[in-house]
Scaffold this motif. Structure first.
Motif, PDB file in Angstrom:
ATOM      1  N   ASP A 502       0.832  -1.209   0.000  1.00  0.00           N
ATOM      2  CA  ASP A 502       0.000   0.000   0.000  1.00  0.00           C
ATOM      3  C   ASP A 502       0.860   1.249   0.000  1.00  0.00           C
ATOM      4  OD1 ASP A 502      -2.585  -1.238   0.112  1.00  0.00           O
ATOM      5  OD2 ASP A 502      -2.018  -1.927   2.103  1.00  0.00           O
ATOM      6  N   LEU A 503       2.011   1.160   0.700  1.00  0.00           N
ATOM      7  CA  LEU A 503       2.903   2.326   0.809  1.00  0.00           C
ATOM      8  C   LEU A 503       4.346   1.870   0.641  1.00  0.00           C
ATOM      9  CD1 LEU A 503       1.172   3.568   4.021  1.00  0.00           C
ATOM     10  CD2 LEU A 503       1.281   4.968   1.969  1.00  0.00           C
ATOM     11  N   LEU A 504       5.150   2.728   0.047  1.00  0.00           N
ATOM     12  CA  LEU A 504       6.572   2.427  -0.107  1.00  0.00           C
ATOM     13  C   LEU A 504       7.364   3.518   0.615  1.00  0.00           C
ATOM     14  CD1 LEU A 504       5.093   1.591  -3.007  1.00  0.00           C
ATOM     15  CD2 LEU A 504       7.400   0.905  -3.515  1.00  0.00           C
ATOM     16  N   VAL A 505       8.241   3.116   1.506  1.00  0.00           N
ATOM     17  CA  VAL A 505       9.049   4.082   2.271  1.00  0.00           C
ATOM     18  C   VAL A 505      10.504   3.937   1.843  1.00  0.00           C
ATOM     19  CG1 VAL A 505       9.817   4.769   4.574  1.00  0.00           C
ATOM     20  CG2 VAL A 505       7.460   4.018   4.212  1.00  0.00           C
ATOM     21  N   ARG A 506      11.104   5.083   1.499  1.00  0.00           N
ATOM     22  CA  ARG A 506      12.500   5.079   1.038  1.00  0.00           C
ATOM     23  C   ARG A 506      13.240   6.260   1.643  1.00  0.00           C
ATOM     24  NH1 ARG A 506       9.745   4.885  -4.066  1.00  0.00           N
ATOM     25  NH2 ARG A 506      10.035   2.952  -5.210  1.00  0.00           N
ATOM     26  N   GLY A 507      14.562   6.268   1.439  1.00  0.00           N
ATOM     27  CA  GLY A 507      15.366   7.410   1.860  1.00  0.00           C
ATOM     28  C   GLY A 507      15.314   8.534   0.836  1.00  0.00           C
ATOM     29  N   ALA A 508      15.143   8.160  -0.407  1.00  0.00           N
ATOM     30  CA  ALA A 508      15.083   9.142  -1.504  1.00  0.00           C
ATOM     31  C   ALA A 508      14.323   8.495  -2.656  1.00  0.00           C
ATOM     32  CB  ALA A 508      16.488   9.527  -1.948  1.00  0.00           C
ATOM     33  N   PRO A 509      13.783   9.296  -3.575  1.00  0.00           N
ATOM     34  CA  PRO A 509      13.091   8.710  -4.729  1.00  0.00           C
ATOM     35  C   PRO A 509      14.006   7.736  -5.472  1.00  0.00           C
ATOM     36  CG  PRO A 509      12.768  11.068  -4.680  1.00  0.00           C
ATOM     37  CD  PRO A 509      13.764  10.756  -3.626  1.00  0.00           C
ATOM     38  N   PRO A 510      13.399   6.770  -6.162  1.00  0.00           N
ATOM     39  CA  PRO A 510      14.228   5.718  -6.763  1.00  0.00           C
ATOM     40  C   PRO A 510      15.121   6.238  -7.880  1.00  0.00           C
ATOM     41  CG  PRO A 510      11.973   5.564  -7.536  1.00  0.00           C
ATOM     42  CD  PRO A 510      11.985   6.612  -6.472  1.00  0.00           C
ATOM     43  N   ASP A 511      16.278   5.608  -7.984  1.00  0.00           N
ATOM     44  CA  ASP A 511      17.206   5.891  -9.072  1.00  0.00           C
ATOM     45  C   ASP A 511      16.918   4.855 -10.157  1.00  0.00           C
ATOM     46  OD1 ASP A 511      19.371   6.013 -10.742  1.00  0.00           O
ATOM     47  OD2 ASP A 511      20.787   5.174  -9.298  1.00  0.00           O
ATOM     48  N   PRO A 512      16.520   5.282 -11.369  1.00  0.00           N
ATOM     49  CA  PRO A 512      16.114   4.308 -12.391  1.00  0.00           C
ATOM     50  C   PRO A 512      17.227   3.313 -12.747  1.00  0.00           C
ATOM     51  CG  PRO A 512      16.165   6.550 -13.280  1.00  0.00           C
ATOM     52  CD  PRO A 512      16.431   6.660 -11.838  1.00  0.00           C
TER      53      PRO A 512
END
Lengths: 813, 232
Positions: A502-512
């Protein structure tokens, strides 16, 4: 007046035709330059960052998975012949919470004197990065690392110092600070080696490799981005394919315009020959014309390509939330643009004109004569040859009989040969087919219809050219349209299966590219799980390493037993895969399995800090991460092989009916800690936007194909009209009104423009099926085939509309 | 007398097409033209007048027989050699003028010289002189579309003489002109024939043909009557 001035004046005499010719060449060159510049820019994004940090004449010693190791290992390496110095360092990705948008940055730490090394508790930030995130000297800055969130004082590195450090894409901290942030204890995770001037890099590398203990590896700094190789290769192949199509289309347009020009100038060339100009001199006029168009088109195309690439990278960067470096126009790109433009120009204008120029002047004077040199009895055998060779190479690619590198290199030219052969075989058969329908055409369209058919049946080569362009356009549109839409549908299905949270938690937006991933403490998962409404939290870590020597991305993941297996499996084998993963087996992405030529039951050798380890392949799934160069391991298996690496994503699942509560609690929790939260629907929206963007791009491309086809048909019809001048004159003389002549010419345009549509649709579907098989053979992806009625109806309808538009625009010759 | 003959046509046949579709335009035509002569070729439509002129110009080659221009058998030359020969020795005037629309009158006239590699200044000077000779010096900078039919044909004549050829061939040069302009162009061509220059003119107008030094009559692909004044 010299021949150059004569040529220039002729170009200026027909501004519309000249502009079209120039545009065709420029568009072809622009597509090629844009593709090259974009590929180079994408390749350079990471390379410059890492080469900048390490220096170009440098090597790096590291442990797979960026694990830590004893700094004492650096000392003996400094004594290896050819090594000038060895610097123990820590380099890892940190998460930079920012008011603007969280960012992933390379955190670098070295001993004082080895490079920028601020005091403990201070972060040196390049001025450019500080400005981007609104940081001021003496202000506070937080960084996420494996061990948690650190709070530091900002010190800004002036531009001159940044240049000395080699890159602006990093922040520097002291060695103790970095060790605390990434939980390395007294360890380091990299030794930077400076190679002596004049030393043989390969010999030095081999000497260092032999001196390394098991579990440590050596690489060039830019190799850190090797995981993006698959992604880049796929993008390069796609862009190369598009370039080939654009160049082919440009060549065809220019060729059509050149034919039209030759027909219109036939008597002019006859006059020149009569006045004593030998064939090579007339040829020289056309050669000069081709050179002028090629040079001008090359300059315009090169500049246009750079602008296109800049716009594309800017758009892609904005879509991915990244500030991609602007593309650079170097000599390689300029040479490519000019070379291709001159090649297209000379190939499409000068080469076909050579026979024309050698035609006796008396033949050129005869208006009733057909275009000189038109009947070419070698075209059908040549087309059959192209088709046979193209299909044979494609079959070899699809069945895996060619090596992957050879197959991937041979694929675009084989596809081009197949299309050219198909057009050469089918197009000449279309006019006689329509001619066979004279009775029904007469019944529907009256005498004008019958005359239209009879007149172009008398000129089969010109008519075949006009039919052929419509046929190729529909084939390309239907073929590529099906393949792209089916692949996008597969990507969407994969997202639904592989990321069910339902939710994704990260340190920063994904690097493609999966190169810069912010590690977060595993303990955050427990804290998240304790929040209201949260049912469970899974962890994913991206661990770069090598399998059987090829760069791979290990997707280390927890698989909650209470939820369905979040892998996009093709068959009903989820339970067996879950058990195998728990046992320590790996599940490979289709692309990786294809690259390594392994399947379920085989073993692969993974590079780990403990040395190479054999892992059994439990199965193969659809996975697009890292361009398909990915494999799944259970979290505990990965931890035992690579050590603790932190989690890069937490996948939060809410209790049924409590999604809003969980969302609110998680968002509040993350806001206070500078973490990035993405809701599942936002991810879906992002994927949808991406697929919508690609789909829109596809439709735009199809529209361009139809426009090019319309131009081609218009050229063909105009050329036919010139050839039919005498017939039209006779018809007018015997009382056929201008209106009826116009109607006849319009009917010709419509019949010729639409003749290729049914065959093109069938061949397009066959092309799509062939493309899918070849993609499976070369990249391992099985794209499920589905008929796309939208593409079919749009392509066929578009070609009919284009033909009608050309017909409506046909003037009374 | 042989060395005085500018043009010799000896038992020339020209057959177009193959098999059952064969058409013989010339069936053994023979004639000769003395240097400096003004000869009119006449005959009914389809008798082979234009074909004969094309053979004389080296625009086509005979099926059998020989065509000698200033002693050179141009039928034996290859395409490039014929073209070069034509550029040096022959000027051609067409019924439909065949001037290039993108060039001015002066540039059209200078074109044969430009193609022959003559420097631009010399080519322009000679073109101006040729235009002066046909009475169009004042129209040098005008394009063909800005001129009358008569003027265009005079420009074409100037273009034919600018290389100072020994043979001028004119194919129905008055065919597209009114009577007055036709007479003017004919007079111009008539005046060009002289000691060093031969003019062969194809016409179906008996009145104009009658004003030539000699008339060669063609019928059904052969020369009828006395073939030439030199007793060939």
């Amino acid at each position: 007046m010299g021949l150059w001035a004569y040529t220039l004046r002729d170009i200026a005499r027909r501004p519309g035709r000249s502009l079209f010719t120039l545009s065709g060449i420029a568009v072809g060159a622009a597509a090629a330059v844009a593709a090259l510049v974009t590929i180079q820019a994408a390749r350079g994004q990471y390379r410059e960052l890492f080469e900048g940090l390490a220096g170009r004449s440098a090597l790096e010693v590291y442990a797979p998975g960026e694990a830590g190791f004893d700094p004492a290992l650096a000392e003996p390496l400094a004594r290896v012949p050819g090594i000038r110095a060895a610097f123990p360092e820590v380099q890892a990705t940190g998460g930079l919470p920012s008011w603007r948008s969280n960012a992933a940055v390379v955190v670098r730490a070295c001993r004082p004197g080895d490079g920028p090394s601020p005091p403990d508790g201070v972060v040196l930030v390049p001025e450019q990065l500080a400005d981007a995130h609104g940081m001021r000297p003496g202000g506070r800055l937080r960084l996420w690392g494996t061990a948690g969130l650190g709070d530091y004082t900002v010190s800004v590195l002036p531009p001159a110092e940044t240049r000395k450090a080699g890159s602006a894409g990093f922040v520097a901290v002291s060695l103790p600070t970095a060790r605390r942030l990434f939980g390395l204890g007294e360890q380091i995770n990299l030794v930077r080696l400076v190679v002596e001037d004049g030393a043989d890099p390969r010999a030095v590398r081999e000497a260092v490799a032999s001196a390394l203990p098991p579990g440590l590896c050596i690489r060039e700094p830019s190799a850190r981005a090797d995981i993006t190789r698959g992604l880049r290769a796929a993008a390069s192949c796609g862009l190369t394919g598009l370039t080939a199509v654009a160049l082919g289309a440009a060549g065809y347009i220019v060729f059509g315009l050149a034919q039209l020009n030759l027909l219109a100038r036939r008597s002019e060339f006859a006059v020149l020959r009569t006045l004593g100009a030998p064939a090579r001199q007339v040829e020289g006029v056309l050669f000069r014309s081709a050179l002028i168009f090629g040079a001008c088109g090359g300059v315009l195309g090169t500049l246009g390509g750079a602008v296109l690439s800049w716009a594309f990278l800017r758009g892609a960067g904005a879509a991915a939330g990244l500030a991609l470096a602007p593309p650079r126009l170097g000599w390689e790109e300029i040479a490519l643009g000019l070379g291709l433009a001159l090649g297209v120009s000379l190939g499409a204008i000068w080469l076909p004109a050579r026979r024309f120029c050698r035609t006796p002047p008396l033949t050129l004077f005869r208006p009733e004569n057909q275009v000189p040199g038109e009947p070419r009895h070698w075209t059908t055998p040549a087309a059959l040859g192209c088709l046979a060779i193209g299909l044979w190479v494609l079959a070899e690619c699809a069945t895996g009989r060619l090596s992957l590198s050879t197959g991937r290199a041979a694929f675009p030219p084989a596809l081009a040969l197949t299309l050219a052969g198909l057009a050469g075989v089918v197009a000449p058969r279309l006019p006689p087919t329509i001619a066979g329908l004279e009775r029904p055409v007469r019944f529907v369209f009256g005498v004008e219809g019958a005359l239209a058919v009879r007149l172009f049946a008398e000129r089969p080569d010109g008519a075949a050219r006009a039919c052929g362009v419509g046929f190729v356009a529909v084939t390309l549109a239907v073929g590529f349209g099906h393949s792209v839409l089916n692949a996008l549908a597969d990507v969407r299905a994969w997202t639904d299966r592989a990321i069910p949270a339902d939710l994704l938690v990260r340190g920063a937006p994904p690097d493609p590219g999966f190169v810069l991933n912010v590690p977060l403490p595993e303990s955050l998962g427990d804290e998240l799980r304790a929040l209201d409404g949260v049912a469970g939290v899974d962890r994913i870590a991206f661990v770069p390493t090598a399998a059987n020597g090829a760069p791979v991305l290990v997707l280390a993941r927890t698989f909650a037993p209470e939820r369905s297996l979040p892998l996009a499996v093709r068959a009903d084998e989820a339970d067996a895969l879950r058990l195998a993963l728990a046992r320590g087996d790996a599940v490979l992405a289709e692309g990786l399995a294809n690259t390594l030529r392994v399947s379920a039951g085989d073993f692969v050798s993974l590079d780990t800090p403990l040395g190479p380890r054999r892992v059994r392949v439990a199965g193969v799934v659809v996975e697009f991460a890292a361009g398909g160069a990915a494999l799944y391991l259970d979290w505990d298996t990965a931890a035992s092989l690579f050590g603790p690496s932190g989690a890069h994503i937490f996948l939060v699942a809410a209790h049924t009916g409590q999604r809003a509560e969980a969302e609110s609690a998680v968002v509040r929790y993350c806001a206070g800690r500078g973490l990035s939260v993405q809701r599942n629907r936002e991810l879906r929206t992002a994927v949808d936007e991406l697929t919508r963007g690609l789909t829109a791009g596809l439709w735009a491309l199809l529209a361009v194909v139809v426009v090019i086809a319309a131009l081609g048909v218009a050229n063909g019809v105009a050329a036919l009209a010139i050839e039919q001048r005498d017939d039209v004159r006779c018809l007018r003389a015997v009382g056929m009104s201008a209106r009826r002549v116009r109607r006849m010419l319009r009917l010709q345009a419509v019949l010729l423009g639409t003749a290729g549509a049914p065959g093109g649709a069938l061949c397009g579907i066959a092309l799509s099926l062939a493309l899918d098989r070849v993609i499976q053979g070369l990249w391992g992806y099985q794209v499920p085939f589905q008929i796309r009625w939208g593409v079919l109806s749009w392509s066929v309808g578009g070609s009919i509309l284009a033909a009608l538009a050309v017909g409506a625009a046909t003037r009374d010759h | 007398m042989t060395d005085e003959r500018s043009v010799v046509v000896h038992h020339v046949t020209k057959v177009y097409g193959v098999g059952a579709a064969q058409v013989a335009a010339l069936r053994g035509a023979s004639t000769a033209v003395r240097a400096g002569e003004f000869v009119a070729v006449t005959g009914p439509s389809g008798c082979g007048k234009s074909t004969l002129l094309h053979l004389l110009a080296g625009l086509d080659t005979p099926t059998t027989g020989t065509v000698l221009i200033n002693g050179t058998d141009i039928g034996r030359l290859d395409e490039d050699a014929r073209t070069a020969f034509r550029g040096r020795h022959i000027g051609v005037v067409f019924q439909s003028f065949n001037l290039l629309g993108i060039l001015t009158a002066e540039e059209n006239v200078a074109l044969p010289l430009t193609l022959g590699g003559v420097p631009a200044v010399t080519a322009t000077r000679k073109a101006r002189a040729a235009l002066d000779r046909v009475g169009l010096g004042a129209r040098a900078k005008h394009r063909p579309t800005e001129m009358s039919g008569g003027e265009q044909q005079r420009v074409a004549v100037a273009r034919a003489i600018v290389t100072d050829p020994s043979l001028i061939l004119a194919d129905e040069p008055t065919g597209n002109l009114d009577a007055e302009n036709g007479r003017a162009v004919f007079d111009l061509l008539r005046g060009l024939a002289g000691a060093r220059r031969t003019v062969v003119l194809v016409t179906h107008d008996p009145a104009l043909a009658a004003r030539a030094d000699r008339v060669v009559r063609l019928a059904d692909g052969v020369v009828v009557g006395v073939p030439d004044a030199s007793g060939l």
